[in-house]
Design a protein around this motif. Structure first.
Motif, mmCIF file in Angstrom:
data_model
loop_
_atom_site.group_PDB
_atom_site.id
_atom_site.type_symbol
_atom_site.label_atom_id
_atom_site.label_comp_id
_atom_site.label_asym_id
_atom_site.label_seq_id
_atom_site.Cartn_x
_atom_site.Cartn_y
_atom_site.Cartn_z
ATOM 1 N N UNK A 166 12.929 86.293 74.206
ATOM 2 C CA UNK A 166 13.519 87.560 74.662
ATOM 3 C C UNK A 166 13.454 87.657 76.185
ATOM 4 N N UNK A 167 12.322 87.314 76.762
ATOM 5 C CA UNK A 167 12.204 87.304 78.219
ATOM 6 C C UNK A 167 13.087 86.200 78.804
ATOM 7 N N UNK A 168 13.157 85.073 78.100
ATOM 8 C CA UNK A 168 13.994 83.961 78.541
ATOM 9 C C UNK A 168 15.458 84.340 78.649
ATOM 10 N N UNK A 169 15.919 85.243 77.777
ATOM 11 C CA UNK A 169 17.317 85.697 77.823
ATOM 12 C C UNK A 169 17.612 86.405 79.146
ATOM 13 N N UNK A 170 16.667 87.218 79.610
ATOM 14 C CA UNK A 170 16.852 87.932 80.881
ATOM 15 C C UNK A 170 16.843 86.958 82.060
ATOM 16 N N UNK A 171 15.911 86.015 82.033
ATOM 17 C CA UNK A 171 15.819 85.033 83.114
ATOM 18 C C UNK A 171 17.068 84.153 83.126
ATOM 19 N N UNK A 200 16.284 78.374 70.923
ATOM 20 C CA UNK A 200 16.549 79.349 69.863
ATOM 21 C C UNK A 200 18.041 79.570 69.701
ATOM 22 N N UNK A 201 18.748 79.766 70.804
ATOM 23 C CA UNK A 201 20.191 79.977 70.749
ATOM 24 C C UNK A 201 20.910 78.772 70.129
ATOM 25 N N UNK A 202 20.523 77.578 70.583
ATOM 26 C CA UNK A 202 21.194 76.360 70.106
ATOM 27 C C UNK A 202 20.860 76.066 68.647
ATOM 28 N N UNK A 203 19.589 76.110 68.311
ATOM 29 C CA UNK A 203 19.160 75.716 66.967
ATOM 30 C C UNK A 203 19.655 76.678 65.899
ATOM 31 N N UNK A 204 19.870 77.916 66.273
ATOM 32 C CA UNK A 204 20.315 78.925 65.299
ATOM 33 C C UNK A 204 21.771 79.324 65.480
ATOM 34 N N UNK A 205 22.526 78.488 66.204
ATOM 35 C CA UNK A 205 23.959 78.718 66.425
ATOM 36 C C UNK A 205 24.259 80.135 66.901
ATOM 37 N N UNK A 206 23.504 80.614 67.883
ATOM 38 C CA UNK A 206 23.679 81.977 68.382
ATOM 39 C C UNK A 206 24.561 82.077 69.620
ATOM 40 N N UNK A 207 24.946 80.973 70.214
ATOM 41 C CA UNK A 207 25.728 81.030 71.441
ATOM 42 C C UNK A 207 27.050 81.766 71.242
ATOM 43 N N UNK A 231 29.140 74.886 79.844
ATOM 44 C CA UNK A 231 28.811 74.207 81.090
ATOM 45 C C UNK A 231 30.096 74.139 81.897
ATOM 46 N N UNK A 232 30.139 74.867 83.004
ATOM 47 C CA UNK A 232 31.370 74.921 83.789
ATOM 48 C C UNK A 232 31.581 73.677 84.643
ATOM 49 N N UNK A 233 30.561 72.868 84.838
ATOM 50 C CA UNK A 233 30.659 71.665 85.659
ATOM 51 C C UNK A 233 31.045 70.454 84.806
ATOM 52 N N UNK A 234 30.285 70.213 83.752
ATOM 53 C CA UNK A 234 30.562 69.104 82.823
ATOM 54 C C UNK A 234 30.738 69.711 81.436
ATOM 55 N N UNK A 235 31.980 69.977 81.074
ATOM 56 C CA UNK A 235 32.284 70.772 79.885
ATOM 57 C C UNK A 235 31.733 70.213 78.587
ATOM 58 N N UNK A 236 31.534 68.902 78.509
ATOM 59 C CA UNK A 236 31.002 68.328 77.262
ATOM 60 C C UNK A 236 29.500 68.532 77.125
ATOM 61 N N UNK A 237 28.809 68.779 78.224
ATOM 62 C CA UNK A 237 27.345 68.928 78.206
ATOM 63 C C UNK A 237 26.966 70.408 78.115
ATOM 64 N N UNK A 238 27.273 70.985 76.967
ATOM 65 C CA UNK A 238 26.973 72.395 76.720
ATOM 66 C C UNK A 238 25.512 72.546 76.306
ATOM 67 N N UNK A 239 25.152 73.763 75.972
ATOM 68 C CA UNK A 239 23.802 74.046 75.482
ATOM 69 C C UNK A 239 23.790 74.239 73.967
ATOM 70 N N UNK A 240 24.835 73.785 73.311
ATOM 71 C CA UNK A 240 24.873 73.838 71.850
ATOM 72 C C UNK A 240 24.073 72.670 71.285
ATOM 73 N N UNK A 241 23.617 72.824 70.044
ATOM 74 C CA UNK A 241 22.676 71.830 69.506
ATOM 75 C C UNK A 241 23.232 70.411 69.487
#
Length: 164
Positions: free
Chosen positions: A78-83, A155-162, A97-107
């Motif tokens: 929860x704190x990580x979301x704010x940071x 958490x976002x990636x592993x639980x498909x929350x993005x 990822x706006x720089x390298x579109x294939x390197x997202x933060x999805x799992x």
């Protein structure tokens, strides 16, 4: 052992910290048993052992308490979301990822591209040190803040929350 050297080495290896803490705890137990009197005037041996167990347990607890501040910080998503919103979202909004579109933060992308695989310690290393176009945040964010961001990202990636 110096706290800074333990913290630095455990960033890359939490198992090393755990092993070190176990060795220290066992050493403290050994030291505590050395100071237990050899002969206590008691009626039965079981009572004598009970006293030894209490002494050893007290020494072990005291020793572990000394090292508790050096334990790895479990990230607060929860704190990580704010940071993340204040430091990472410019390039990684919505897990993209706006720089390298294939390197997202999805799992799938974290599994494929993140050195060390999709786990908090790998994200901590990446955020702390940076890589390629990503700057290092080790000097800008505290270790605790980086751990919180890592917990949020995993958490976002592993639980498909993005995409929520």
């Amino acid at each position: 052992l110096h706290r800074a050297s333990l913290r630095c080495s455990t960033t890359s290896s939490p198992r090393l910290l755990l092993a070190t803490m176990k060795v220290v705890a066992l050493s403290l137990v050994a030291c505590a048993t050395a100071f237990v009197p050899a002969h206590k005037p008691v009626a039965t041996p079981s009572v004598a052992m009970h006293g030894v167990k209490e002494d050893v347990a007290a020494a072990a607890l005291a020793g572990l308490t000394l090292f508790a501040p050096m334990a790895a910080h479990a990230g607060d998503a929860a704190n990580g979301a704010q940071i993340f919103a204040g430091n990472c979202a410019a390039c990684h909004a919505g897990g993209n990822n706006v720089i390298q579109t294939e390197k997202t933060l999805r799992k799938e992308a974290l599994d494929q591209y993140l050195e060390g695989g999709r786990k908090e310690s790998s994200v901590v290393t990446q955020v702390t040190n940076g890589k390629n176009a990503m700057p290092a945040f080790g000097g800008r964010l505290s270790d605790e803040e980086i751990a919180d961001v890592a917990a949020y990202v995993i958490d976002q990636a592993s639980n498909d929350k993005w995409d929520e």
